[in-house]
Design a protein around this motif. Structure first.
Motif, PDB file in Angstrom:
ATOM      1  N   CYS A  38       0.747  -1.180   0.138  1.00  0.00           N
ATOM      2  CA  CYS A  38      -0.158  -0.261   0.279  1.00  0.00           C
ATOM      3  C   CYS A  38       1.143   1.647   0.132  1.00  0.00           C
ATOM      4  CB  CYS A  38      -0.975  -0.202   1.038  1.00  0.00           C
ATOM      5  SG  CYS A  38      -2.284  -0.966   0.858  1.00  0.00           S
ATOM      6  N   TYR A  39       2.196   1.131   0.693  1.00  0.00           N
ATOM      7  CA  TYR A  39       2.809   2.490   0.748  1.00  0.00           C
ATOM      8  C   TYR A  39       3.328   2.732  -0.671  1.00  0.00           C
ATOM      9  CZ  TYR A  39       6.516   5.038   1.913  1.00  0.00           C
ATOM     10  OH  TYR A  39       7.600   6.228   1.842  1.00  0.00           O
ATOM     11  N   ILE A  40       3.891   1.576  -1.937  1.00  0.00           N
ATOM     12  CA  ILE A  40       4.553   2.163  -2.954  1.00  0.00           C
ATOM     13  C   ILE A  40       2.897   2.334  -3.997  1.00  0.00           C
ATOM     14  CG2 ILE A  40       4.927   0.579  -4.863  1.00  0.00           C
ATOM     15  CD1 ILE A  40       7.367  -1.097  -2.433  1.00  0.00           C
ATOM     16  N   ILE A  41       2.059   1.809  -3.638  1.00  0.00           N
ATOM     17  CA  ILE A  41       1.176   2.326  -4.317  1.00  0.00           C
ATOM     18  C   ILE A  41       0.789   3.487  -4.068  1.00  0.00           C
ATOM     19  CG2 ILE A  41      -1.548   2.086  -5.051  1.00  0.00           C
ATOM     20  CD1 ILE A  41      -1.015  -1.043  -4.651  1.00  0.00           C
ATOM     21  N   SER A  42       0.967   3.748  -3.220  1.00  0.00           N
ATOM     22  CA  SER A  42       0.682   5.516  -2.369  1.00  0.00           C
ATOM     23  C   SER A  42       1.110   6.711  -3.617  1.00  0.00           C
ATOM     24  CB  SER A  42       0.040   5.438  -0.927  1.00  0.00           C
ATOM     25  OG  SER A  42       1.886   5.860  -0.278  1.00  0.00           O
ATOM     26  N   GLY A  43       2.319   6.187  -3.078  1.00  0.00           N
ATOM     27  CA  GLY A  43       3.371   6.553  -3.872  1.00  0.00           C
ATOM     28  C   GLY A  43       4.035   6.687  -5.391  1.00  0.00           C
ATOM     29  N   GLN A  44       3.666   5.509  -5.747  1.00  0.00           N
ATOM     30  CA  GLN A  44       3.807   5.973  -7.075  1.00  0.00           C
ATOM     31  C   GLN A  44       2.757   5.157  -8.345  1.00  0.00           C
ATOM     32  OE1 GLN A  44       7.385   3.600  -5.001  1.00  0.00           O
ATOM     33  NE2 GLN A  44       7.080   3.406  -6.718  1.00  0.00           N
ATOM     34  N   TYR A  45       0.995   5.272  -7.670  1.00  0.00           N
ATOM     35  CA  TYR A  45       0.284   4.620  -8.454  1.00  0.00           C
ATOM     36  C   TYR A  45       0.046   5.202  -9.926  1.00  0.00           C
ATOM     37  CZ  TYR A  45      -1.381   9.674  -7.764  1.00  0.00           C
ATOM     38  OH  TYR A  45      -1.785  11.349  -7.674  1.00  0.00           O
ATOM     39  N   LEU A  46       0.824   6.096 -10.472  1.00  0.00           N
ATOM     40  CA  LEU A  46       0.822   6.464 -11.390  1.00  0.00           C
ATOM     41  C   LEU A  46       1.800   5.135 -12.723  1.00  0.00           C
ATOM     42  CD1 LEU A  46       0.205   9.420 -14.096  1.00  0.00           C
ATOM     43  CD2 LEU A  46       2.805   9.320 -13.509  1.00  0.00           C
ATOM     44  N   TYR A  47       2.082   5.064 -11.582  1.00  0.00           N
ATOM     45  CA  TYR A  47       3.385   3.926 -12.222  1.00  0.00           C
ATOM     46  C   TYR A  47       2.484   2.745 -12.626  1.00  0.00           C
ATOM     47  CZ  TYR A  47       6.269  -0.126 -13.184  1.00  0.00           C
ATOM     48  OH  TYR A  47       6.271  -1.352 -12.978  1.00  0.00           O
ATOM     49  N   PHE A  48       1.680   2.830 -12.028  1.00  0.00           N
ATOM     50  CA  PHE A  48       0.514   1.335 -12.405  1.00  0.00           C
ATOM     51  C   PHE A  48      -0.504   1.504 -13.521  1.00  0.00           C
ATOM     52  CE2 PHE A  48       2.345   0.176  -8.239  1.00  0.00           C
ATOM     53  CZ  PHE A  48       3.416  -0.516  -8.026  1.00  0.00           C
ATOM     54  N   LEU A  49      -0.938   2.916 -13.258  1.00  0.00           N
ATOM     55  CA  LEU A  49      -2.212   3.554 -13.774  1.00  0.00           C
ATOM     56  C   LEU A  49      -1.352   3.524 -15.316  1.00  0.00           C
ATOM     57  CD1 LEU A  49      -3.353   6.203 -11.776  1.00  0.00           C
ATOM     58  CD2 LEU A  49      -4.420   4.152 -12.813  1.00  0.00           C
ATOM     59  N   THR A  50      -0.133   3.404 -15.310  1.00  0.00           N
ATOM     60  CA  THR A  50       0.517   3.778 -16.739  1.00  0.00           C
ATOM     61  C   THR A  50       1.707   2.783 -17.384  1.00  0.00           C
ATOM     62  OG1 THR A  50       1.448   6.277 -16.411  1.00  0.00           O
ATOM     63  CG2 THR A  50       2.235   5.190 -18.397  1.00  0.00           C
ATOM     64  N   GLU A  51       1.890   1.545 -16.265  1.00  0.00           N
ATOM     65  CA  GLU A  51       2.234   0.284 -16.672  1.00  0.00           C
ATOM     66  C   GLU A  51       1.513  -0.727 -16.734  1.00  0.00           C
ATOM     67  OE1 GLU A  51       4.406   0.525 -18.840  1.00  0.00           O
ATOM     68  OE2 GLU A  51       5.410   3.241 -18.987  1.00  0.00           O
ATOM     69  N   GLY A  52       0.638  -0.919 -15.974  1.00  0.00           N
ATOM     70  CA  GLY A  52       0.078  -1.906 -15.563  1.00  0.00           C
ATOM     71  C   GLY A  52       0.842  -2.625 -14.372  1.00  0.00           C
ATOM     72  N   ILE A  53      -0.267  -3.651 -13.419  1.00  0.00           N
ATOM     73  CA  ILE A  53       0.172  -4.152 -12.544  1.00  0.00           C
ATOM     74  C   ILE A  53       1.025  -5.328 -12.779  1.00  0.00           C
ATOM     75  CG2 ILE A  53      -0.741  -5.597 -10.394  1.00  0.00           C
ATOM     76  CD1 ILE A  53      -2.377  -3.774  -9.851  1.00  0.00           C
ATOM     77  N   PRO A  54       2.279  -5.439 -12.958  1.00  0.00           N
ATOM     78  CA  PRO A  54       3.146  -6.737 -13.004  1.00  0.00           C
ATOM     79  C   PRO A  54       2.182  -7.500 -12.437  1.00  0.00           C
ATOM     80  CG  PRO A  54       4.418  -4.566 -12.597  1.00  0.00           C
ATOM     81  CD  PRO A  54       3.471  -4.430 -11.947  1.00  0.00           C
TER      82      PRO A  54
END
Length: 273
Positions: A38-54
């Motif tokens: 959750c800590y990583i998602i809160s700071g880097q949600y843009l990465y996941f929105l752009t690249e998807g969840i691996p």
């Protein structure tokens, strides 16, 4: 307990560390619990929105946390499932983060990749940042002038860390021409200085409408900074390094930013290995 009026937050850690960890290679971060995820998602949600969840992360979430993320759902919805799964976020924090993700989701592809590049750069992932900025360059005019300047300047920074100094200088120049900016000018002149040709330095300066008197003073100031590095143990050691498979000549071995170049080289090496 904190002083009255001080904002505090209690996080209920209701999960144990997982049997196995997951490493998010894009940022070199290891995840071993729901709270760390959750800590990583809160700071880097843009990465996941752009690249998807691996895919590897999706499998880890299912196997270690017991949360199944439907593959057919869009990434934004999957992230909402994760942040609402347990008690890491309070209800107001969930709402705020969901709203941020929904807003970012509507950004243009150009803006998303610019912001993703900024995120990579914040984490010193220069090669990844460079590739993200490259995807925003084709639609650069869609961004505001300040954002255009940042893309060009940051692309130049990434290129310097890849030892592509001539290309870096051109991006710094483009950034300077958009709007006068001290840090862009400093980067431009330092890279120009590193080429070691005073006449070329003057030529580069004239391209930004600097007078010869101004350029002489700038060159003298940079040279003075260089002298403070010369003779140091670090400088001596760096002279022996085979920079990017090219043997450094006498001009390169006496340049201003030996200590900075070693740091860049090590960071770049860590990312590509």
């Amino acid at each position: 307990m904190g002083e009255e009026g001080t904002a505090m937050r209690m996080v209920l850690c209701e999960t144990e560390e997982s049997r196995r960890t997951y490493t998010l290679n894009s940022f070199g971060q290891t995840i071993s619990s729901y709270e760390e995820l959750c800590y990583i998602i809160s700071g880097q949600y843009l990465y996941f929105l752009t690249e998807g969840i691996p895919e590897g992360m999706r499998e880890w979430i299912e196997e270690e946390l017991g949360l199944v993320l439907p593959a057919e759902e869009e990434t934004k919805k999957q992230l909402e499932h994760i942040i609402g799964y347990r008690n890491y976020f309070t209800v107001p924090e969930q709402r705020m983060l969901v709203q941020k993700m929904r807003t970012a989701y509507l950004y243009s592809s150009v803006r998303k990749h610019k912001m993703l590049g900024d995120l990579y750069l914040k984490h010193s992932r220069y090669l990844s940042a460079y590739h993200a900025y490259q995807k925003s360059l084709s639609g650069l005019m869609q961004l505001k002038t300040k954002e255009q300047q940042e893309v060009l300047y940051h692309t130049g920074l990434c290129l310097t860390r890849m030892f592509r100094f001539q290309e870096a200088k051109e991006f710094f120049k483009r950034s300077c021409r958009l709007k006068e900016n001290k840090k862009c000018q400093e980067a431009y002149f330092i890279v120009s200085y590193m080429h070691g040709d005073y006449q070329k330095f003057l030529e580069d300066g004239r391209a930004l409408s600097f007078t010869e008197e101004q350029l002489s003073e700038i060159h003298e100031n940079i040279s003075g900074m260089e002298e403070r590095f010369s003779g140091s143990e670090e400088s001596t050691a760096l002279k022996k390094i085979d920079y990017h498979r090219k043997k450094p000549d006498d001009l390169m071995t006496r340049r201003l930013t030996w200590s900075m170049l070693e740091r860049w080289k090590n960071e770049y090496r860590r990312e590509i290995v």
